[in-house]
Design a protein around this motif. Structure first.
Motif: not given
Lengths: 111, 791
Positions: B108-115, B747-755
């Motif tokens: 839900q939060d990182r699908l493209f990264q996983m792919d 950590y540098p960033g955030g939990q969700i991949d949606n910009p």
């Protein structure tokens, strides 16, 4: 006001929006039908606005999202130009051409 | 081209308008124009489509405040509470439900990264991006991480397989039910395919490769061929005189570490990390404390995904890799642990003797068949290509830099890191934790440990090969069998320490064990600076507080600057007013690499210029202009102890330059360069104006709008708060400080991949100022709740 012309206009708006959910180019099909009903080349110019309304209608489900502004800014930056007016312009032109096809077809095949 | 005269054109139009077929002609023209326009805009319409284009991502940006989903196959209901940082706290009655939920949340939060993370090591990136990724795919297909992942899954125990399967079900449940996939899929015009346990394992292999697989052996081969082993020894000494090993006092000999000779080799390491633990007797709170900041590529979305998993078996929190069903670094109610990279030498390259048609190779004077594996690479928009992968007893055969060799790497065997981490996740004491460590093989890591009983420990852990002969730091002969691996360092004999007298343990990628350690570990150790600074700071106070831990993690004291700057100041004679001003800044510097200081800008530019001036001429003369330069520690040693080093002389001039000459020249050039790039006003030379941190999206090179704007940052390659290079893209990818009553992290960033989500980069503002979030496992503020109802 000729009811057929109004129906033609509304067909482009609503049928155009509906068909565009299947594929964007099907807006032209709705515009051809609309133009066929409008019959008049000059009045068919209104199809330009009908096309804008049709795609505007589709977009309206996103426009009211609080994130629409951010998304639109992102789309603009990816496209490198104002993407929203460009999209509406494309819809308007496609619809206009479709309506002209409809009007002309009616004239060409009139018995 | 000739145009018709106006009168003739008018006549043509009139004729057309009066033509009986005019409507049909116009109709035909309109149809053609419409088709042409549609064709012209069609490449842009996937993005500009008012229904399915990019605007659709305006919806579903944030998770609904309350949501219930009925799921078939669950053993019981699962409750997921996301706190105000977007961190999920998963509560399940069954472990398999717990990992189902984790899989769902990762997707839900990182699908493209996983792919992307599964496609790269599987050699399947071309399917997404086309021909551009073919070379990369061919490399990874040849290396065969996916083959090793399949073997690993087959040999995993049932418990691990069940968890991996349940995790996959969660991922796939999301893939099948999601209304919208991440925006990257719209941009690349593709959709995700099902997740498999092999995908999880292959990503683990990739992390192993990034941290332990490399081609430094080739680099050393090149350097030795160019300079000879003695010069390479001078350039890349590994055990340097002031080194502080991770594991102190293994024997009496360790006390003489100041007298170590130069025996091994190192070259610069981009990736590094810090971790340390403080024993209760040295802690003001009288509780053990544990700190860790692994230095990895800091991308968007970040490599880490924070989660808290609760079931009757687990109550573990920390960072996970999206795609993997376990907490990699973190804590539970009883123990905490962290990792730094050991940098052990776990890869060797064997030059094989093949028959003419390469179907056979020689091993100990006998011919053996080469195993051939056919790998088909599917390419978006192109025909598939099939490659023949040749495999010898040493491993898959690669070609690189014009050389052909078989790769022997520990990660190409079945290894069981997930199982190890899952055991650590639920360990309640040191013994159980050790049982988990026994299964952790690749990449070799320095595991730091602390528990509520007051124990602290450090272990350089992983599969580290024992060689029949040699160190394998350059290419070795495969045919003789003389350089084969004959086993691995036994678990009990790996460098380790429990509850040391000094009251603390620290690692920062330095040499793990003292000189008399009986096994060869490797030759790639980081410069001593971070390790020395951490050890100094831990040593100097009798009792350390939680706030001290925060200060150490963000420390920017630059040890090489404190050694080299005085030499520079003594040696240089300023040639103009600007140089005079620059020297004044250096003289008054406290050696902290702060973004508002001017001296670090001058110092680091000087060091870059000095290295160029010292080594470029010799490297070019030796025919390896792109060879790796030695580390700053080597330069420091040369400046202090090797005044006659050949590298001070510029071999392209007839006269012999001295150390003083090259320092003066480098300083003048550095000041000139800064004048050109930052202007004549030295007050504008603040470090932060040149030293930036970059958080780039995984496809940010193509879609820059997904990147976070570059920002000024403290630190350097040599500081505890590390940020190497002028535009740093590697650094503290996760910071945690734990003392079992309080814990903080960031950590540098955030939990969700949606910009467009508020959780895309919401941690960055805190992270860049070395601030933290309170790491709460209860009493947190809930932002949204998702409940999986058992069908």
């Amino acid at each position: 006001m000729d009811i057929k012309k109004i129906i033609g206009f509304l067909i482009i708006v609503f049928l155009g929006a509906l068909l565009s959910t299947l594929h964007w180019s099907l807006l032209v099909v709705a515009a051809v039908i609309g133009g066929y009903l409008i019959e008049d080349t000059k009045k068919a110019v209104s199809a330009f606005f009908a096309g804008i309304f049709a795609w505007g209608l589709l977009l309206s489900r996103y426009v009211f999202s609080p994130h629409f502004g951010a998304v639109n800014t992102f789309v603009n930056s990816v496209a490198g130009l104002p993407a929203l007016p460009l999209m509406l312009l494309i819809g308007g032109i496609l619809s206009l051409l479709g309506a002209f096809i409809g009007v002309t077809a009616k004239k060409a095949f009139k018995k | 081209m000739q145009f018709l005269p106006f009168q003739k054109r008018k006549l043509f139009i009139v004729q057309l308008l009066n033509h009986p077929m005019k409507h049909k002609i116009i109709l035909a023209v309109l149809v053609v124009v419409t088709l042409l326009l549609s064709y012209a805009v069609s490449p842009f319409m996937p993005y500009l489509n008012p229904h399915t284009g990019l605007w659709k991502h305006s919806l579903s940006v944030e998770h609904p405040q309350e949501q219930e989903i009925t799921v078939e196959g669950l053993f019981d209901d699962v409750r997921i509470e996301r706190d105000t940082h977007g961190i999920p706290h998963i509560y399940a009655q069954y472990d398999l439900d717990l990992f189902f939920a984790l899989g769902y949340l990762h997707a839900q939060d990182r699908l493209f990264q996983m792919d992307l993370n599964r496609r790269l090591p599987s050699g399947r990136l071309s399917e997404l991006v086309g021909e551009d990724a073919y070379e990369s795919d061919a490399f990874y297909r040849t290396l065969g991480m996916h083959r090793a992942a399949e073997e690993t899954y087959e040999k995993s125990n049932q418990w691990t397989r069940d968890i991996a399967d349940s995790y996959c079900k969660g991922v796939n449940y999301y893939i099948h039910t999601a209304k919208t996939y991440p925006i990257e899929y719209t941009l690349l015009q593709c959709t995700p395919e099902e997740w498999t346990p092999i995908d999880s394992i292959v990503f683990g292999k990739m992390m192993g490769w990034e941290l332990s697989g490399n081609f430094y052996d080739l680099e050393f081969q090149k350097l030795e061929e160019a300079f000879g082993p003695d010069v390479v020894e001078e350039l890349f000494p590994s055990q340097r005189s002031l080194e502080v090993p991770i594991i102190p006092g293994l024997s009496e000999a360790c006390r003489q570490i100041l007298h170590w000779s130069n025996e091994r080799i190192t070259i610069p390491l981009e990736l590094g990390s810090n971790n340390w633990a403080v024993a209760p007797e040295k802690s003001a709170s009288e509780r053990a404390m544990l700190c860790n900041d692994p230095h990895l590529a800091t991308t968007l979305p970040p490599i880490w995904y924070q989660a808290h998993l609760v079931s009757p078996t687990y109550n573990v929190a920390g960072v996970t890799f999206p795609g993997a069903p376990c907490v990699v670094i973190g804590r539970n109610q009883y123990i905490a642990w962290g990792l730094t990279n050991t940098g052990a030498d776990v890869i060797d390259f064997y030059v094989e003797t093949f028959s003419d048609d390469e179907t056979q190779y020689v091993y100990q004077e006998q011919w053996y068949d080469t195993e051939i594996v056919k790998e088909t690479i599917y390419i978006k928009g192109e025909s598939p290509k099939t490659i023949d992968v040749k495999i010898t007893r040493h491993g898959p055969v690669l070609e690189r830099d014009g050389r052909t060799f078989a790769v022997c790497w520990t990660g190409l065997e079945p290894t069981f890191e997930f199982e190890a981490l899952l055991m650590i996740n639920k360990a309640t004491n040191y013994k159980q934790y050790q049982e988990g460590l026994k299964l952790f093989s690749v990449p070799a890591q320095n595991f730091v440990y602390a528990d509520i009983h007051g124990n602290i420990a450090m272990r350089s852990n992983g599969k580290i090969p024992i060689r029949k002969k040699g160190t394998g730091r350059i290419l070795v002969d495969g045919a003789s069998g003389d350089y084969d691996w004959v086993g691995y360092i036994p678990f009990e004999e790996l460098p380790h320490m429990l509850n040391p007298d000094q009251g603390y343990l620290a690692s920062a990628n330095q040499v793990p064990a003292p000189r008399d350690y009986p096994y060869y570990l490797g030759f790639l150790w980081a410069d001593r600076y971070r390790a020395e600074r951490i050890n100094n700071l831990l040593k100097e106070k009798e009792k350390l507080t939680f706030e001290d831990m925060i200060r150490i993690q963000s420390d920017t004291y630059d040890i090489p600057a404190s050694i080299i700057t005085p030499i520079l100041v003594q040696t240089v004679h300023p040639q103009n007013e600007l140089e005079k001003q620059a020297l004044t800044y250096l003289k008054n510097w406290d050696y902290y690499d702060e973004r508002t200081s001017i001296a670090p800008t001058i110092f680091h530019t000087f060091v870059d210029t000095l290295k160029d001036n010292m080594f470029t001429d010799e490297y070019e003369q030796a025919g390896i202009p792109d060879g790796s330069f030695p580390t700053t520690e080597t330069v420091e040693n040369m400046l202090i102890a090797c005044e006659e080093s050949q590298f001070f002389d510029n071999v392209s001039t007839s006269q012999k330059e001295t150390r003083e000459d090259i320092i003066q020249k480098s300083f003048t050039e550095a000041i000139h360069e800064l004048k050109e790039s930052l202007g004549e006003d030295i007050t504008q030379w603040e470090y932060g104006n040149k030293h930036k941190y970059s958080l780039e999206h995984m496809i940010g090179a193509v879609v820059s709008a997904l990147n976070y704007p570059q920002f000024s940052y403290d630190g350097s390659s040599y500081t505890v708060d590390v940020a190497g290079g002028w535009i740093s893209k590697h650094g503290p990818s996760w910071r945690q400080i734990i003392d079992f009553e309080r814990a903080v992290c960031i950590y540098p960033g955030g939990q969700i991949d949606n910009p467009f989500s508020k959780h895309y980069t919401d941690f960055v503002k805190l992270w860049k100022e070395s601030q933290y979030i309170e790491w709460l496992l209860e009493g947190y503020e809930t932002e949204s709740v998702l409940i999986f109802r058992r069908a």
